[in-house]
Design a protein around this motif. Structure first.
Motif, mmCIF file in Angstrom:
data_model
loop_
_atom_site.group_PDB
_atom_site.id
_atom_site.type_symbol
_atom_site.label_atom_id
_atom_site.label_comp_id
_atom_site.label_asym_id
_atom_site.label_seq_id
_atom_site.Cartn_x
_atom_site.Cartn_y
_atom_site.Cartn_z
ATOM 1 N N SER A 125 32.913 -62.325 98.287
ATOM 2 C CA SER A 125 32.320 -62.401 99.611
ATOM 3 C C SER A 125 33.303 -61.855 100.643
ATOM 4 N N GLY A 126 32.815 -60.987 101.516
ATOM 5 C CA GLY A 126 33.655 -60.363 102.534
ATOM 6 C C GLY A 126 34.097 -58.959 102.188
ATOM 7 N N THR A 149 24.704 -46.337 103.394
ATOM 8 C CA THR A 149 24.868 -47.358 104.418
ATOM 9 C C THR A 149 26.090 -48.229 104.128
ATOM 10 N N THR A 150 26.702 -48.715 105.186
ATOM 11 C CA THR A 150 27.900 -49.541 105.058
ATOM 12 C C THR A 150 27.583 -50.994 105.379
ATOM 13 N N GLY A 151 28.385 -51.878 104.832
ATOM 14 C CA GLY A 151 28.213 -53.304 105.084
ATOM 15 C C GLY A 151 29.245 -54.091 104.305
ATOM 16 N N LYS A 152 28.943 -55.334 104.049
ATOM 17 C CA LYS A 152 29.864 -56.166 103.283
ATOM 18 C C LYS A 152 29.097 -57.170 102.443
ATOM 19 N N LEU A 167 24.294 -60.519 93.946
ATOM 20 C CA LEU A 167 25.135 -60.046 95.047
ATOM 21 C C LEU A 167 24.291 -59.797 96.286
ATOM 22 N N GLY A 168 24.535 -60.575 97.336
ATOM 23 C CA GLY A 168 23.841 -60.387 98.605
ATOM 24 C C GLY A 168 24.743 -59.673 99.596
ATOM 25 N N TYR A 169 24.231 -58.635 100.267
ATOM 26 C CA TYR A 169 25.072 -57.828 101.147
ATOM 27 C C TYR A 169 24.298 -57.418 102.396
ATOM 28 N N THR A 170 25.040 -57.031 103.428
ATOM 29 C CA THR A 170 24.443 -56.773 104.736
ATOM 30 C C THR A 170 23.920 -55.348 104.890
#
Length: 253
Positions: A125-126, A149-152, A167-170
Motif C-alpha cells: 500500500s502506497g 495512467t498514474t496512481g498508487k 490489489l486496489g489502486y487509484t
C-alpha cells in the motif's frame, strides 16, 4: 586543446567517480515506454480488450489477459502486437486458472521479436503504480491509442475478491483496458487490470471464499480500480513454460 575526450571527476565523500564524455549514455526504459512495448490488443470479430506479452519460447508468444475479455467474443481470437501486426491466437488447453479472472493466448511470430514483461514483487500500500491498456473506442475512424495512467496502491486485501482481485489502486482504468498491465516504478508488471472503480451496479463485494465485505470495506473497494496480482499468475503457470529470454524493447510508434 589537444582534442582528447573531456573527463569529469566527481567526488562524493571518499568515492571518486570518473565520467568520460566519450562514454556511452545508458538509457533506462521508463514504465510508459515498457508498457507500450509489452501491451497488445486482443481481438475477435471486434476489439475485446488488452493483453500482456508474458513469455516467449522460440517463435511462440504467450499473452496474458482476463478471462472476461475472451468471454466477450468468440474464437478465433487474434492479437495485435505493439508494431501493429495482427496474429491468429490459440487458447492453450492445458492452462487452467480456476475461478481467477485470468486467461492466456498464444501466437507465433517468425519474423518479429517483441519485448516480454518482467514480473515484479507483490506491491505494498502506497507504492506508485502505472496502469496501461487500450480503451474501447466508440467513434468510428478515431485511432485507438494506448492509455497510461498514474496512481498508487491504496488497498491490499488480506484475501482476494472473486476473480482473484486483491490489489486496489487509484489509477483510472476504462473499458478495454482490462487485461493490460499494472506496473511498478521499475516497469515490472505487478498486476493485471480488470475491475473499474464505481461500477454501474452497486453489488456486494464478495471474496473468493464466498464471504462478503462489510459495508465500510465495501465502500472503500468500489472507489478503487482492481487488479489480479502477477504473483498469482506465476504460481499457477506450469513450470515447463518458464524460459529465459533477453528482453528487446521495440521503438514505440
Amino acid at each position: 586543446m589537444n582534442g582528447s575526450p573531456l573527463t569529469l571527476v566527481v567526488c562524493l565523500g571518499s568515492i571518486s567517480l570518473i565520467l568520460s564524455a566519450s562514454a556511452p549514455v545508458v538509457s533506462i526504459p521508463t514504465p510508459n515506454y515498457i508498457a507500450r512495448s509489452i501491451t497488445v490488443k486482443v481481438l475477435s470479430q471486434d476489439f475485446l480488450g488488452s493483453g500482456i506479452l508474458l513469455r516467449r519460447r522460440g517463435a511462440t508468444y504467450t499473452v496474458l489477459t482476463n478471462a472476461h475479455v475472451l468471454q466477450a467474443g468468440d474464437p478465433p481470437y487474434r492479437v495485435q502486437a505493439p508494431d501493429g501486426r495482427i496474429y491468429r491466437a490459440n487458447l492453450p488447453q492445458r492452462l487452467n486458472f480456476g475461478k481467477n479472472d485470468l486467461a492466456v493466448l498464444q501466437f507465433k511470430s517468425a519474423g518479429s521479436i517483441y519485448a516480454i514483461a518482467s514480473p515484479g514483487a507483490f506491491p505494498a500500500s502506497g507504492d506508485e503504480v502505472f496502469a496501461a491498456g487500450y480503451p474501447a473506442v466508440e467513434e468510428r475512424g478515431k485511432k485507438q491509442s494506448l492509455a497510461f495512467t498514474t496512481g498508487k496502491v491504496s488497498l491490499v486485501l488480506a484475501k482476494p475478491l472473486e476473480g482473484g482481485y486483491q490489489l486496489g489502486y487509484t489509477n483510472n482504468i476504462k473499458n478495454g483496458m482490462s487485461g493490460g498491465p499494472l506496473l511498478n516504478v521499475r516497469g515490472q508488471v505487478v498486476g493485471i487490470n480488470g475491475m473499474q472503480a464505481y461500477p454501474l451496479w452497486d453489488q456486494p463485494s464478495v471474496f473468493a471464499d464466498g464471504s462478503k465485505a462489510d459495508e465500510r470495506l465495501h465502500q472503500m473497494i468500489i472507489r478503487l480500480s482492481w487488479a489480479v496480482p502477477i504473483t498469482k499468475v506465476i504460481q499457477m503457470m506450469p513450470k515447463a513454460e518458464n524460459t529465459t529470454v533477453t528482453t528487446v524493447f521495440n521503438q514505440a510508434d
